[in-house]
Design an enzyme around this catalytic site. Structure first.
Site, PDB file in Angstrom:
ATOM      1  N   SER A 122       0.854  -1.185   0.000  1.00 32.38           N
ATOM      2  CA  SER A 122       0.000   0.000   0.000  1.00 32.38           C
ATOM      3  C   SER A 122       0.887   1.231   0.000  1.00 32.38           C
ATOM      4  O   SER A 122       2.053   1.178   0.412  1.00 32.38           O
ATOM      5  CB  SER A 122      -0.866   0.011   1.268  1.00 32.38           C
ATOM      6  OG  SER A 122      -1.492   1.277   1.434  1.00 32.38           O
TER       7      SER A 122
ATOM      8  N   TYR B  66      -2.054  -0.712  10.259  1.00 31.81           N
ATOM      9  CA  TYR B  66      -2.102  -0.980   8.808  1.00 31.81           C
ATOM     10  C   TYR B  66      -0.780  -0.573   8.147  1.00 31.81           C
ATOM     11  O   TYR B  66      -0.222  -1.337   7.342  1.00 31.81           O
ATOM     12  CB  TYR B  66      -3.273  -0.212   8.200  1.00 31.81           C
ATOM     13  CG  TYR B  66      -3.525  -0.511   6.740  1.00 31.81           C
ATOM     14  CD1 TYR B  66      -4.136  -1.697   6.346  1.00 31.81           C
ATOM     15  CD2 TYR B  66      -3.168   0.409   5.751  1.00 31.81           C
ATOM     16  CE1 TYR B  66      -4.382  -1.956   5.000  1.00 31.81           C
ATOM     17  CE2 TYR B  66      -3.417   0.153   4.409  1.00 31.81           C
ATOM     18  CZ  TYR B  66      -4.022  -1.031   4.037  1.00 31.81           C
ATOM     19  OH  TYR B  66      -4.264  -1.293   2.706  1.00 31.81           O
TER      20      TYR B  66
HETATM   21  N1  LIG Z   1      -8.732   0.085  -1.426  1.00 30.08           N
HETATM   22  C1  LIG Z   1      -7.623   0.758  -1.240  1.00 30.08           C
HETATM   23  O1  LIG Z   1      -7.621   1.983  -1.303  1.00 30.08           O
HETATM   24  C2  LIG Z   1      -6.327   0.026  -0.964  1.00 30.08           C
HETATM   25  C3  LIG Z   1      -5.156   0.791  -0.969  1.00 30.08           C
HETATM   26  C4  LIG Z   1      -3.941   0.156  -0.755  1.00 30.08           C
HETATM   27  C5  LIG Z   1      -3.891  -1.205  -0.554  1.00 30.08           C
HETATM   28  N2  LIG Z   1      -5.041  -1.920  -0.548  1.00 30.08           N
HETATM   29  C6  LIG Z   1      -4.908  -3.361  -0.363  1.00 30.08           C
HETATM   30  O2  LIG Z   1      -5.428  -4.037  -1.498  1.00 30.08           O
HETATM   31  C7  LIG Z   1      -5.976  -5.293  -1.106  1.00 30.08           C
HETATM   32  C8  LIG Z   1      -7.403  -5.405  -1.602  1.00 30.08           C
HETATM   33  O3  LIG Z   1      -8.146  -4.337  -1.053  1.00 30.08           O
HETATM   34  P1  LIG Z   1      -9.644  -3.960  -1.475  1.00 30.08           P
HETATM   35  O4  LIG Z   1      -9.721  -2.494  -1.413  1.00 30.08           O
HETATM   36  O5  LIG Z   1     -10.015  -4.667  -2.702  1.00 30.08           O
HETATM   37  O6  LIG Z   1     -10.404  -4.539  -0.205  1.00 30.08           O
HETATM   38  P2  LIG Z   1     -11.849  -5.204   0.013  1.00 30.08           P
HETATM   39  O7  LIG Z   1     -12.142  -5.035   1.448  1.00 30.08           O
HETATM   40  O8  LIG Z   1     -12.819  -4.709  -1.001  1.00 30.08           O
HETATM   41  O9  LIG Z   1     -11.581  -6.753  -0.287  1.00 30.08           O
HETATM   42  C9  LIG Z   1     -10.740  -7.509   0.532  1.00 30.08           C
HETATM   43  C10 LIG Z   1     -11.144  -8.975   0.381  1.00 30.08           C
HETATM   44  O10 LIG Z   1     -10.266  -9.747   1.231  1.00 30.08           O
HETATM   45  C11 LIG Z   1     -11.058 -10.743   1.871  1.00 30.08           C
HETATM   46  N3  LIG Z   1     -10.421 -11.181   3.124  1.00 30.08           N
HETATM   47  C12 LIG Z   1     -10.301 -10.487   4.280  1.00 30.08           C
HETATM   48  N4  LIG Z   1      -9.716 -11.254   5.218  1.00 30.08           N
HETATM   49  C13 LIG Z   1      -9.461 -12.461   4.639  1.00 30.08           C
HETATM   50  C14 LIG Z   1      -8.864 -13.658   5.084  1.00 30.08           C
HETATM   51  N5  LIG Z   1      -8.428 -13.814   6.360  1.00 30.08           N
HETATM   52  N6  LIG Z   1      -8.731 -14.685   4.215  1.00 30.08           N
HETATM   53  C15 LIG Z   1      -9.193 -14.565   2.948  1.00 30.08           C
HETATM   54  N7  LIG Z   1      -9.768 -13.456   2.461  1.00 30.08           N
HETATM   55  C16 LIG Z   1      -9.904 -12.398   3.298  1.00 30.08           C
HETATM   56  C17 LIG Z   1     -12.410 -10.065   2.123  1.00 30.08           C
HETATM   57  O11 LIG Z   1     -13.434 -11.008   2.354  1.00 30.08           O
HETATM   58  C18 LIG Z   1     -12.583  -9.271   0.835  1.00 30.08           C
HETATM   59  O12 LIG Z   1     -13.262 -10.009  -0.148  1.00 30.08           O
HETATM   60  C19 LIG Z   1      -5.826  -5.355   0.417  1.00 30.08           C
HETATM   61  O13 LIG Z   1      -4.649  -6.065   0.742  1.00 30.08           O
HETATM   62  C20 LIG Z   1      -5.696  -3.903   0.815  1.00 30.08           C
HETATM   63  O14 LIG Z   1      -5.025  -3.746   2.029  1.00 30.08           O
HETATM   64  C21 LIG Z   1      -6.265  -1.342  -0.743  1.00 30.08           C
END
Ligand SMILES: NC(=O)c1ccc[n+]([C@@H]2O[C@H](COP(=O)([O-])OP(=O)(O)OC[C@H]3O[C@@H](n4cnc5c(N)ncnc54)[C@H](O)[C@@H]3O)[C@@H](O)[C@H]2O)c1
Length: 271
Positions: free
Chosen positions: A163, A176
């Site tokens: 991230s 985080y």
């Molecule tokens: N959205 C953002 O702005 C952003 C920015 C930087 C990094 N990220 C990272 O990108 C990745 C995806 O984020 P997103 O925004 O699509 O999030 P999201 O919350 O929409 O989706 C995350 C998914 O991970 C699944 N999950 C959570 N815990 C789990 C576990 N223990 N085992 C299996 N699955 C699990 C959830 O059920 C969900 O479907 C994450 O690692 C997040 O930290 C997101």
């Protein structure tokens, strides 16, 4: 801005270099993981989409399969198989790796995408929040990479979700930020060690991306305005805009790139 299921047009360029390859994507039931799954399958990659939310994962796999069939994005779109995984359980990763190799006969790509984001200022982070964050975001990546490396041959590629929070701290994100900085550093360690196996390991470092994870920021007008002010491009990114760099890192064009994090953040790491 809205959530990401089945309402985006997949990118339509077919890349023969991806066709027939096999990927595992964790956290694939929604958000970026779902769009990564669509982007790969639209290029002919067979994808095991795995999530802790089994029902949503099955529904998403069905939606994406229908979406690809309707869009005719490739002569042979890849198959999407829904699987259940708790990324904090090392054995679960082994199970989905075996599912991929048994079903499709090979494993080429692994995307450690599942993650959680607990908002808490530093003096209020609970032990439970810290444990959960490190467990899902860091252990989940390590166990996924271990399983991938056991089942991939030379030429395999792993991408971990870090991230912009690994590069630039902001208030309320201590656990985080620490977890994602660990992912960035772990990515470098894994790249150094898995180089002997011919496996590349890279990371993506997204900024504000329009998914359920950033709903907390979008739901509060003041927080949203602040976010839009600090991002030099003055908007959130879409999951598709992260899928492009993902495809690059997995592709042959990146065959000499390993141990690298690509920021996909509209420039927000600089402010
Ligand atoms: N959205 C953002 O702005 C952003 C920015 C930087 C990094 N990220 C990272 O990108 C990745 C995806 O984020 P997103 O925004 O699509 O999030 P999201 O919350 O929409 O989706 C995350 C998914 O991970 C699944 N999950 C959570 N815990 C789990 C576990 N223990 N085992 C299996 N699955 C699990 C959830 O059920 C969900 O479907 C994450 O690692 C997040 O930290 C997101």
């Amino acid at each position: 801005m809205s959530d990401t299921r089945a309402q985006h047009t997949p990118m339509t360029v077919v890349h023969p270099e991806f066709e027939g390859k096999v990927a595992v994507v964790t956290g694939a039931a929604q958000g970026m993981g779902a769009r990564f799954t669509a982007a790969l399958a639209s290029r002919g990659v067979h994808v095991v989409g795995a999530d802790i939310d089994a029902d949503r994962m099955r529904a998403t796999a069905d939606d994406l399969t229908a979406e690809l069939a309707a869009a005719s994005v490739a002569d042979k779109p890849g198959e999407i198989v829904a699987a259940t995984v708790d990324v904090t359980e090392a054995q679960d990763h082994e199970t989905i790796a075996k599912l991929a190799t048994t079903r499709f006969g090979r494993l080429d790509f692994w995307v450690n995408n599942a993650g959680i984001f607990p908002y808490a200022v530093a003096d209020e982070i609970t032990p439970e929040q810290l444990d959960a964050t490190l467990s899902v975001n860091v252990e989940g990546v390590l166990y996924g990479a271990q399983a991938a490396a056991r089942h991939m041959g030379p030429g395999g590629a792993i991408v971990n979700m870090s991230s912009v929070s690994a590069l630039r701290v902001r208030k309320g994100r201590g656990a985080y930020c620490a977890s994602k900085a660990a992912v960035a550093h772990l990515t470098e360690s894994l790249a150094v060690e898995f180089g002997d196996k011919g496996i590349r390991v890279n990371a993506l470092a997204p900024g504000y991306i329009d998914t359920a994870m950033t709903r907390w920021a979008k739901d509060d007008p003041a927080t949203l305005q602040h976010a839009l002010d600090v991002v030099p491009l003055h908007r959130f990114g879409s999951p598709e805009e992260v899928a492009g760099p993902l495809l690059f890192l997995l592709s042959d064009s990146a065959r000499y790139v390993t141990g690298h994090s690509i920021a996909v953040d509209g420039g927000s790491r600089h402010v």
